[in-house]
Design a protein around this motif. Structure first.
Motif, PDB file in Angstrom:
ATOM      1  N   UNK A 273       0.887  -1.168   0.000  1.00  0.00           N
ATOM      2  CA  UNK A 273       0.000   0.000   0.000  1.00  0.00           C
ATOM      3  C   UNK A 273       0.926   1.220   0.000  1.00  0.00           C
ATOM      4  N   UNK A 274       0.920   1.948  -1.096  1.00  0.00           N
ATOM      5  CA  UNK A 274       1.846   3.058  -1.251  1.00  0.00           C
ATOM      6  C   UNK A 274       1.113   4.390  -1.190  1.00  0.00           C
ATOM      7  N   UNK A 275       1.655   5.313  -0.404  1.00  0.00           N
ATOM      8  CA  UNK A 275       1.030   6.620  -0.257  1.00  0.00           C
ATOM      9  C   UNK A 275       2.068   7.721  -0.270  1.00  0.00           C
ATOM     10  N   UNK A 276       1.906   8.707   0.614  1.00  0.00           N
ATOM     11  CA  UNK A 276       2.857   9.813   0.680  1.00  0.00           C
ATOM     12  C   UNK A 276       2.945  10.348   2.104  1.00  0.00           C
ATOM     13  N   UNK A 277       3.608  11.473   2.257  1.00  0.00           N
ATOM     14  CA  UNK A 277       3.856  12.024   3.597  1.00  0.00           C
ATOM     15  C   UNK A 277       2.578  12.578   4.232  1.00  0.00           C
ATOM     16  N   UNK A 278       1.569  12.840   3.435  1.00  0.00           N
ATOM     17  CA  UNK A 278       0.327  13.370   3.991  1.00  0.00           C
ATOM     18  C   UNK A 278      -0.589  12.267   4.528  1.00  0.00           C
ATOM     19  N   UNK A 279      -0.364  11.059   4.120  1.00  0.00           N
ATOM     20  CA  UNK A 279      -1.224   9.988   4.588  1.00  0.00           C
ATOM     21  C   UNK A 279      -0.438   8.923   5.339  1.00  0.00           C
ATOM     22  N   UNK A 280       0.100   7.947   4.652  1.00  0.00           N
ATOM     23  CA  UNK A 280       0.711   6.808   5.345  1.00  0.00           C
ATOM     24  C   UNK A 280       1.839   7.219   6.272  1.00  0.00           C
ATOM     25  N   UNK A 281       2.729   8.093   5.798  1.00  0.00           N
ATOM     26  CA  UNK A 281       3.936   8.364   6.588  1.00  0.00           C
ATOM     27  C   UNK A 281       3.628   8.941   7.961  1.00  0.00           C
ATOM     28  N   UNK A 282       2.565   9.719   8.080  1.00  0.00           N
ATOM     29  CA  UNK A 282       2.309  10.411   9.336  1.00  0.00           C
ATOM     30  C   UNK A 282       0.975  10.076   9.996  1.00  0.00           C
ATOM     31  N   UNK A 283       0.383   8.992   9.582  1.00  0.00           N
ATOM     32  CA  UNK A 283      -0.886   8.570  10.187  1.00  0.00           C
ATOM     33  C   UNK A 283      -0.929   7.054  10.309  1.00  0.00           C
ATOM     34  N   UNK A 284      -1.769   6.571  11.206  1.00  0.00           N
ATOM     35  CA  UNK A 284      -1.918   5.134  11.390  1.00  0.00           C
ATOM     36  C   UNK A 284      -2.599   4.508  10.176  1.00  0.00           C
ATOM     37  N   UNK A 285      -2.148   3.312   9.849  1.00  0.00           N
ATOM     38  CA  UNK A 285      -2.717   2.548   8.737  1.00  0.00           C
ATOM     39  C   UNK A 285      -3.552   1.396   9.279  1.00  0.00           C
ATOM     40  N   UNK A 286      -4.692   1.177   8.645  1.00  0.00           N
ATOM     41  CA  UNK A 286      -5.536   0.025   8.951  1.00  0.00           C
ATOM     42  C   UNK A 286      -5.653  -0.843   7.707  1.00  0.00           C
TER      43      UNK A 286
ATOM     44  N   UNK B 282       3.014  -4.031   8.599  1.00  0.00           N
ATOM     45  CA  UNK B 282       4.067  -3.113   9.004  1.00  0.00           C
ATOM     46  C   UNK B 282       3.979  -1.855   8.163  1.00  0.00           C
ATOM     47  N   UNK B 283       4.721  -0.868   8.607  1.00  0.00           N
ATOM     48  CA  UNK B 283       4.754   0.396   7.875  1.00  0.00           C
ATOM     49  C   UNK B 283       6.176   0.929   7.882  1.00  0.00           C
ATOM     50  N   UNK B 284       6.589   1.491   6.752  1.00  0.00           N
ATOM     51  CA  UNK B 284       7.899   2.121   6.660  1.00  0.00           C
ATOM     52  C   UNK B 284       7.798   3.298   5.716  1.00  0.00           C
ATOM     53  N   UNK B 285       8.026   4.480   6.248  1.00  0.00           N
ATOM     54  CA  UNK B 285       7.949   5.676   5.415  1.00  0.00           C
ATOM     55  C   UNK B 285       6.564   5.875   4.837  1.00  0.00           C
ATOM     56  N   UNK B 286       6.507   5.943   3.525  1.00  0.00           N
ATOM     57  CA  UNK B 286       5.236   6.206   2.842  1.00  0.00           C
ATOM     58  C   UNK B 286       4.548   4.934   2.344  1.00  0.00           C
ATOM     59  N   UNK B 287       5.010   3.777   2.817  1.00  0.00           N
ATOM     60  CA  UNK B 287       4.398   2.517   2.387  1.00  0.00           C
ATOM     61  C   UNK B 287       4.042   1.629   3.562  1.00  0.00           C
ATOM     62  N   UNK B 288       3.058   0.804   3.345  1.00  0.00           N
ATOM     63  CA  UNK B 288       2.653  -0.179   4.345  1.00  0.00           C
ATOM     64  C   UNK B 288       2.475  -1.519   3.648  1.00  0.00           C
ATOM     65  N   UNK B 289       2.610  -2.588   4.400  1.00  0.00           N
ATOM     66  CA  UNK B 289       2.423  -3.918   3.824  1.00  0.00           C
ATOM     67  C   UNK B 289       1.608  -4.791   4.759  1.00  0.00           C
ATOM     68  N   UNK B 290       0.836  -5.670   4.159  1.00  0.00           N
ATOM     69  CA  UNK B 290       0.076  -6.689   4.872  1.00  0.00           C
ATOM     70  C   UNK B 290       0.600  -8.036   4.420  1.00  0.00           C
ATOM     71  N   UNK B 291       0.974  -8.866   5.347  1.00  0.00           N
ATOM     72  CA  UNK B 291       1.411 -10.223   5.051  1.00  0.00           C
ATOM     73  C   UNK B 291       0.365 -11.223   5.532  1.00  0.00           C
ATOM     74  N   UNK B 292       0.104 -12.197   4.698  1.00  0.00           N
ATOM     75  CA  UNK B 292      -0.744 -13.316   5.085  1.00  0.00           C
ATOM     76  C   UNK B 292       0.089 -14.571   4.921  1.00  0.00           C
TER      77      UNK B 292
END
Lengths: 114, 110
Positions: free
Chosen positions: B22-35, B66-76
């Motif tokens: 899940x790729x975003x930017x500094x306005x969303x993923x980087x500075x906010x919680x991801x669900x 997990x989340x790192x910078x402007x990206x998040x990942x979901x593992x199954x």
């Protein structure tokens, strides 16, 4: 366990208004807010807005401002989504959810068609 | 066009692992919680992950994020046929003042 129960499916004409209800069980309304999300057929999730059941504060997605109203009745524990001036592209399943999305309603299909 | 970018589909054999980005930017993923949300056809979405990497009660530990910078990942991991569903990421976007969802990724078990 909180539960959200939504009103039934609706068919509307373009230009009409719709009002979907979302009834919360338990203590939900005294300590939570309600989010509204819609999903057009075959499409992804789209956040519409949310309302605090504590103070009635609302936040709307830009595209819905002026056409959508979110309200709550803290006596009956019911949240409402009203959409005015319906268009065909408003055809979707509308979901209510808790503010943090940990509880969801079952969804309400609204079909806008002439 | 979703603000958050996800692959349209991912697939793997039963028992294997899939990773959904899940790729975003500094306005969303980087500075906010991801669900993360799981949705089966015709049903409401279900919260899988909140606050970047926390599982609600009842969610198996086969699901991790997990989340790192402007990206998040979901593992199954330990993929099961019952995991076939659409998966969405979501977070607050400070520039839009809106909650935003990813475009969704369909998981197929081969």
């Amino acid at each position: 366990q909180a539960q959200l129960v939504q009103s039934g499916a609706e068919v509307k004409k373009p230009g009409a208004s719709m009002k979907v209800s979302c009834e919360a069980s338990d203590y939900f309304f005294t300590s939570h807010g309600v989010s509204w999300v819609r999903q057009a057929p075959g499409q992804g999730l789209e956040w519409m807005g949310w309302i605090s059941s504590y103070n009635g504060h609302t936040a709307y997605a830009q595209k819905f401002k002026g056409r959508v109203s979110l309200t709550t009745d803290t006596v009956t524990n019911v949240a409402y989504l009203e959409v005015r001036n319906l268009r065909s592209d408003d055809t979707a399943v509308y979901y209510c959810a808790s503010l943090d999305f940990d509880y969801w309603g079952q969804g309400t299909l609204v079909n806008v068609s002439s | 066009q979703s603000v958050l970018t996800q692959p349209p589909s991912v697939s793997a054999a039963p028992g294997q692992k899939v990773t959904i980005s899940c790729s975003g930017n500094s306005f969303n993923i980087e500075n906010n919680y991801v669900s993360w949300f799981q949705q089966f056809p015709g049903t409401a979405p279900k919260l899988l992950i909140y606050a970047n990497d926390k599982r609600p009660s009842g969610i198996p530990d086969r699901f991790s994020a997990s989340k790192s910078g402007t990206s998040a990942t979901l593992d199954i991991t330990g993929l099961q046929t019952g995991d076939e569903a659409d998966y969405y990421c979501g977070t607050w976007d400070s520039s839009l003042s809106s909650y935003v969802f990813g475009s969704g990724a369909k998981v197929t078990v081969l």
